[in-house]
Design an enzyme around this catalytic site. Sequence first.
Site, PDB file in Angstrom:
ATOM      1  N   GLU A   1       4.216 -11.086  92.381  1.00 40.97           N
ATOM      2  CA  GLU A   1       3.375 -10.485  91.341  1.00 40.97           C
ATOM      3  C   GLU A   1       2.523 -11.525  90.619  1.00 40.97           C
ATOM      4  O   GLU A   1       3.038 -12.387  89.902  1.00 40.97           O
ATOM      5  CB  GLU A   1       4.239  -9.727  90.332  1.00 40.97           C
ATOM      6  CG  GLU A   1       3.410  -8.888  89.389  1.00 40.97           C
ATOM      7  CD  GLU A   1       4.097  -7.572  89.017  1.00 40.97           C
ATOM      8  OE1 GLU A   1       3.525  -6.834  88.220  1.00 40.97           O
ATOM      9  OE2 GLU A   1       5.191  -7.301  89.536  1.00 40.97           O
TER      10      GLU A   1
ATOM     11  N   LYS B   1      10.138   4.693  80.709  1.00 40.79           N
ATOM     12  CA  LYS B   1      10.647   3.776  81.724  1.00 40.79           C
ATOM     13  C   LYS B   1      11.200   2.536  81.051  1.00 40.79           C
ATOM     14  O   LYS B   1      10.686   2.093  80.016  1.00 40.79           O
ATOM     15  CB  LYS B   1       9.521   3.368  82.687  1.00 40.79           C
ATOM     16  CG  LYS B   1       9.876   2.230  83.638  1.00 40.79           C
ATOM     17  CD  LYS B   1       8.651   1.673  84.351  1.00 40.79           C
ATOM     18  CE  LYS B   1       8.992   0.417  85.120  1.00 40.79           C
ATOM     19  NZ  LYS B   1       7.825  -0.201  85.771  1.00 40.79           N
TER      20      LYS B   1
END
Length: 408
Positions: free
Chosen positions: A215, A170
């Site tokens: 986050e 990723k």
Amino acid sequence: MSVALGTTRPLPVRTTPVGDPGDLLASLPRSSPYAWIRNGEGIVGWGEAARVAVPPGSGRFAWAREWLAGVLGGAGLPGAGGPGTGPVAFGSFTFDEDAPGSVLVVPQAVLARRDGRAWLTTIGDAPLETVTPVLDPGRISYGDGSLTAPEWEHVVARAAARIRDGELEKVVLARDLVATAERAIDVRLLLSRLAGRYPECYTFSVAGLVGATPELLIRRTGQEIESLVLAGTTARGTGPADDLARGAALLASAKDRHEHECAIASVRTALGPLCSSLETPDEPELLVLPNVQHLASHVTGRLADGASVLDVVAAMHPTAAVGGTPTDLASKVIRELEGMDRAGYAGPVGWIDANGDGEWGIALRSGLVRGRRARLFAGCGIMGDSDPAAELAEAQAKFRVMQYALEG
């Protein structure tokens, strides 16, 4: 108590309980506003008792901790008031450890509210700056940042091909958008709009970097730590039924679940050596925000030693959620393909007090404001089966956070 600011004589620090200050952001003057707010609670600051540009390099967090120890050492308030009581430093670190631009600032005045209590901390003769009316920036126009939309889609396709070839699992690719206003942009207006529309996010302002991140990289309270991991995103639906369907599809998506598992694994790897206990959930949940839905996992743990919040930040950054997997390879691919300097975007942003407690987020949904211009950022997790057009649409959805802040 006092703080030693560089080679100057120690300055007195005073922390005083105050009545409910109401909207914390309304107390900020226009010049150099600092903020970390969620659901109306948090801390704001103004003035600069001390400021330092943190040198780039792999040892930058250790350097920052040593600098803070010299400035704030002995100014903590053990057992009195908890985290954020006494002097604090706001900080922003660049995503790339080798890029300049990381900064720590100790405001001369900090106003805070938490759990029904409020207090004001001042260092020396803190400035009593006049709070002037918040100004509207006028009409906003937008232009391409480092890459056009088609160019960025091409970069996404190249990254996905490298993942399919087995080079990595990723990579997170970001893009930027340049906003230009008629008049100088008042950061306080952006903060007010962001905090009002995204109360569950952490609205922040540090040295021109402004945003509302969902986050939480790390919160340290004594030996206890918390982190909120987000990876896997879909846009909100056009109505309740579509919204539910999109959320269900996100939870069932093999691509997004794998992306989320990569992020959780990177957090386990980073925090494991620092913790005597660490708990991660077996399944993610949905975090629903006004513009997007995320796969989210709440991580908790207990530190094994006396590590400060900056030590934990150093161990965690960059997470797979903002870099990729494996981290080193993903960072290499980002440098090769992304075509821009992220500055503080996707880097750690937050605050630390003299006891090593603090809260740090990942600077997502953010922009770098300079006068009439703001450089906006958005990023997407790229997997082998990523569709460039879909990733571009996701980035556009994430841009809307800061576009709303600018335009209302």
